[in-house]
Design an enzyme around this catalytic site. Structure first.
Site: not given
Ligand code: IPT
Length: 962
Positions: A413, A483
């Site tokens: 990010e 993720e």
């Molecule tokens: C994503 C992040 O990469 C991760 O660090 C964490 O924040 C996760 O989301 C949520 O728990 S960013 C997401 C807002 C697209």
């Protein structure tokens, strides 16, 4: 005499000055090392320059200072407090400037050299991790300063050391220019949180070295070449290798993979030092648009791992790291993304040894710049590029000798920009043997893998079918979901549906669940603390508790679900032809490490068992195997086969008999309960009796079943919304938790329309609706009895315009006491429509306490699915159809209002929900809502329960507060 310290370096975009160039990290060589961890003197100041640097001079009296443990974070040791934000910078965004209020910890450690510390050669002082910026002095000499919190920094100190009374002084600032590059979603935790070590560097000792160990799957040969900055010899006794450093040698080897982590012990010996090597031969390649290792495409069944311990934060000890790897292996996880920074280096050694694919991610995130449309983003500003390159180099040089690391990641990010491209070019040049990942660039300009986060199932399917378009380059690339499955609170839902897509389309090479562990901080009053619990002016609440493990590392139901969804052996059958289909879903291993067995169960009790002979089966292969005939003389009742694959022998990560995979195959169907409506309702003294049922004659409310008191029985549609029901604030889709509250489903009122007594039934008619709305549910309760048992048939019909699904649909009631619970149905753990893969049909026993799932922020939990019958509190309930069972010592309303588990107090009554349906869970706390097929639509429904007094008492003792 003392001087005011210049603190200009704190706000300098440069990575620092004075440190040695990065090099390979190795834990053990025959050179001496001195660990400087332990109790250090500590002084906290409010600003970076509140104190001069006289404390660094020998002779300074720090006797009045506090003490902290190193490694550690001072905010977890009673000095200041932690701050949690997801992506918002907790200070004004004005890069590279930081606030005047900049907690600064001065650390002092006095040490003597061991008597046998060699006089020849040199010595380096190594810091494995300091957040966020440190300045270092040894014996009064300023060594320099550095940033890059989760990266190692070394200083040459040999010339400064004395045999005794050495003074190591370290000034650590919480905020620095580096903080702009470290905006990961986690607690801000300053301190010297990884090891500090003094390493003797013998004359002629090893400097940097690079182990190149590839594997040619067409020949079965491995090629080893160890490049070293210093002349030396490389020996690998098991392979008969003895060559000069830098010289390649090719020999037949067993390859390394996460499934078969074959490591060969070797030694790099130079004139002055012997460094042990742990060599794994494998070749990572992008070919035909797929990530291949040793020629075969791999499927990542991964997790995102932050480093976390509920008392020590990111200061992890080796035992905790090992526990993480063992837990992953035991839950069929084969890959880890080190989100979002390089982990403690010992963790990677464990991945090499026990077998996990690793995406090693650089310590880089600038997510907060999204608030200003990415204006001033450091990754697109040339002034910051040296710092970015420094971070890339410190990661790659440190970790390059780990076979488990197959992909480098630029960070997380951080938007897009020239700095990222510079990092990618440098990494590709330095280490062409691995692939490169970065999620933030949808064009894949710099990367070898197309990566996304939280894409919904439909989009993932389009990507799998190569219908997603994108740049020409992206269309050639394999896909990973770096993720998905946001494991916040109850959930994540929909994992099985993702896994089906991953298995169906070769371009989809798997994913990494977000995330491994809840970052709850152990708290004396709150159980586990989350954002806001330390009075932070800006915080993101319990968004930091979104892991598959609870903070104490107990697996959550999400991990149990994930283990089942990704199991490496498919075991299935529909019971029609007496066979079970076994499929090898490993990428490399055959099934010879597993032993297969079956049990034949009637009504959840094992009646017969035996072993199943399964051929070794190559990866991808299936076999249909005959099951034995059902045992003669087996009792009547619902029957099924459970087939298990267990470890045939002890492994380094789990003992023999550890269950790797299982499946259930139906054998004989359930007969639903039948109750003849033979008893007559009798009204007398304001009470109606019907068989064992006792009712209030005026309201028709059930008062007792036999001698078991019952209160508050009525239709229920509300559940304490889960984090996924509530959804994230920025979610654009429908957030059902909010819609439900807006409609008023949490404050339904029950209007009594009629109590009708007939020859053979008591019928109670009601209308259930919230204030201010015309939407309602009619609910008709029809009670009948055969004299011994009491049957309740509920018929409900929605009225008005229902545009949202229901949270749940069923009945709830209170029992005066209940402790032990026994049921036949899904278990042992909780399950919901889209989180039920791991629920096995069986006879389960638990207690009301143990049926609660301890989500850090209380919310709906604990439902057991497909329950045929249950006994608790002296009551037996049979369902037609099977139902969902929940029992707790507080009401749904109390659960809904609680913010921490410590808010949940037993009210005496045990509240039982018997549900006909539940809405799905989904992943909307960050990802997509439940798929439509898991929605609980508001539509006419009928369901029934048969109540009786249970034959065996299920109340053991007076229950205590949960
Ligand atoms: C994503 C992040 O990469 C991760 O660090 C964490 O924040 C996760 O989301 C949520 O728990 S960013 C997401 C807002 C697209």
């Amino acid at each position: 005499m003392s001087f005011r310290t210049s603190t200009q370096y704190v706000e300098d975009v440069s990575p620092g000055s004075g440190a040695l160039p990065p090099r390979a990290w190795y834990a053990s060589s025959d050179a001496k090392a001195l660990c400087l961890g332990g109790s250090w003197r500590f002084r906290l100041s409010d600003t970076a320059d509140a104190e001069d640097d006289s404390f660094a001079a020998p002779g300074y009296d720090a006797g009045g200072w506090a003490q902290v443990s190193v490694p550690g974070h001072w905010v977890l040791q009673g000095h200041g407090s932690p701050v949690y934000t997801n992506h918002l910078y907790p200070f004004p965004v004005d890069p590279p400037r930081v606030p005047t209020e900049n907690p600064t910890g001065d650390h002092l450690r006095l040490f003597d050299l061991p008597g046998d510390w060699p006089e020849d050669g040199g010595t380096v002082l190594r810091f494995d991790g300091v957040e966020s910026c440190a300045r270092v002095w040894l014996n009064g000499t300023d060594l320099g300063e550095f940033k890059g919190s989760r990266l190692p920094h070394e200083f040459a100190v040999g010339h400064l050391l004395k045999p005794g009374g050495n003074v190591l002084a370290v000034r650590v600032h919480q905020w620095s220019a580096g903080s702009y590059l470290e905006d990961q979603d986690q607690w801000w935790l300053p301190g010297i949180f990884r090891d500090v070590t003094l390493l003797h560097r013998p004359a002629g000792g090893v400097l940097d070295f690079f182990v190149h160990a590839s594997y040619d799957h067409t020949t079965g040969a491995g090629t080893l070449r160890v490049d070293s900055d210093v002349d030396g010899r490389v020996t690998v006794p098991d392979l008969g290798i003895d060559v000069a450093a830098g010289e390649p040698v090719t020999v037949p080897v067993e390859p390394w993979s996460a499934e078969t982590p074959r490591l060969y012990d070797g030694v790099l010996a130079t004139g002055g030092e012997r460094v042990p090597l742990r060599i794994g031969f494998r070749t990572v390649a992008l070919s035909d648009g797929l990530i291949r290792v040793n020629g075969r495409p791999v499927l990542f069944k991964g997790v995102n791992r932050h480093e976390w311990h509920p008392e020590r934060g990111r200061a992890l000890d080796l035992a905790t790291m090992r526990e993480d790897v063992l837990l992953m292996k035991r839950h069929n996880i084969n890959a880890v993304r080190t989100s979002h920074y390089p982990p403690h280096p010992a963790f990677l050694g464990l991945c090499d040894e026990l077998g996990l694919w690793v995406i090693d991610e650089c310590d880089l995130e600038t997510h907060g710049f999204t608030e200003q449309g990415w204006r001033d983003n450091p990754v697109d500003d040339d002034r910051w590029t040296p710092a970015l390159l420094d971070r890339a180099a410190r990661m790659v040089e440190r970790d390059k000798n780990h076979p488990s690391v197959v992909i480098w990641s630029l960070g997380n990010e951080a938007g897009t920009g020239r700095g990222l491209t510079a990092m990618a070019e440098w990494i590709h040049g330095r280490d062409p043997s691995r692939l490169l990942h970065y999620e933030g660039d949808p064009g894949c300009r710099d990367t070898d893998v197309y990566s996304r986060m939280y894409a919904d199932h439909a989009e993932v399917e389009r990507i799998g079918r190569r219908l997603d378009g994108g740049t020409h380059k992206r269309r050639q690339l394999p896909f990973v979901l770096c993720e998905f499955g946001h494991a916040m609170g109850n959930g994540p839902g929909g994992l099985a549906d993702y896994q089906q897509l991953f298995e169906a389309h070769e371009r989809l090479q798997g994913g990494f669940v977000w995330e491994w562990i809840d970052h709850g901080i152990a708290h004396p009053e709150l159980g586990y603390a989350y954002g806001g619990d330390f009075g932070e002016e800006l915080h993101d609440g319990n968004f930091v508790c979104d892991g598959l493990l609870f903070p104490d590392r107990r697996p959550s139901p999400g991990l149990t679900e994930y283990k089942k969804v990704i199991e490496p052996v498919g075991i299935s059958g529909d019971g029609t032809d007496g066979t079970v289909r076994v499929t090898n879903k490993y990428d490399f291993a055959d099934l010879s490490a597993l032993a297969f067995s079956w049990t034949y169960e009637v009504e959840g009790e094992v009646v017969d068992s035996g072993t199943l002979t399964v051929p070794a089966l190559a990866p991808g292969a299936s076999a249909d195997l005959g099951l034995p005939e059902p045992p003669p003389g087996a009792p009547a009742g619902e029957a099924l086969w459970t087939v298990r694959a267990v470890l045939a022998a002890d492994t380094p990560w789990a003992p023999k008999d550890h269950v790797v995979a299982w499946g259930q195959i139906p054998a004989a169907q359930r007969r639903t309960p039948y109750v003849a409506a033979a008893a007559r309702p009798v009204a007398r003294d304001g009470v109606i009796t019907l068989g064992p049922g006792v009712f209030d004659a005026r309201t028709g409310a059930l008062r007792a079943v036999g001698d078991v008191g019952v209160c508050g029985l009525r239709l229920d549609v509300w559940r304490a919304t889960t984090d996924n029901d509530d959804g994230a604030a920025w979610q654009s889709g429908l957030r059902y938790g909010l819609l439900w509250r807006k409609l008023g489903l949490h404050r339904m009122r029950h209007r009594l329309d009629a109590v009708e007594v007939s020859e053979d039934a008591l019928t109670v008619r009601t209308r259930v609706a919230p204030a201010a709305r015309e939407t309602a549910l009619s609910a008709v309760y029809r009670w009948t009895s055969d004299g011994d048992r009491l049957r309740l048939a509920v018929a409900t019909v929605p009225e008005g315009d229902w545009t949202v699904p229901l949270p749940r649909l069923g009945i709830r009631f209170g029992l005066p006491a209940a402790d032990r619970v026994e049921w036949f149905g899904g278990g042992p753990g909780e399950a919901y429509p889209d989180t039920k893969a791991a629920s096995a049909v069986g006879r389960w026993r638990s207690t009301v306490e143990d049926m609660q799932t301890p989500y850090v922020r209380p919310q709906e939990n604990g439902a057991r699915i497909e329950v045929r019958w249950a006994e608790l509190g002296g009551l037996r309930v049979e369902g037609d159809p099977a139902f969902w069972l929940t029992a707790r010592r507080w009401t749904t309303e109390q659960l809904d209002a609680a913010t921490h588990r410590t808010d949940l107090l037993s009210g005496g009554t045990v509240w039982v929900n018997l549900d006909h349906g539940q809405h799905g869970i989904g992943s909307q706390s960050c990802g997509p809502a439940p798929l439509p097929r898991y929605h609980l639509k508001a539509e006419p429904a009928e369901f029934s329960f048969v109540f009786s007094v249970s034959a065996t008492p299920t109340v053991s003792a007076t229950p205590n507060a949960g």
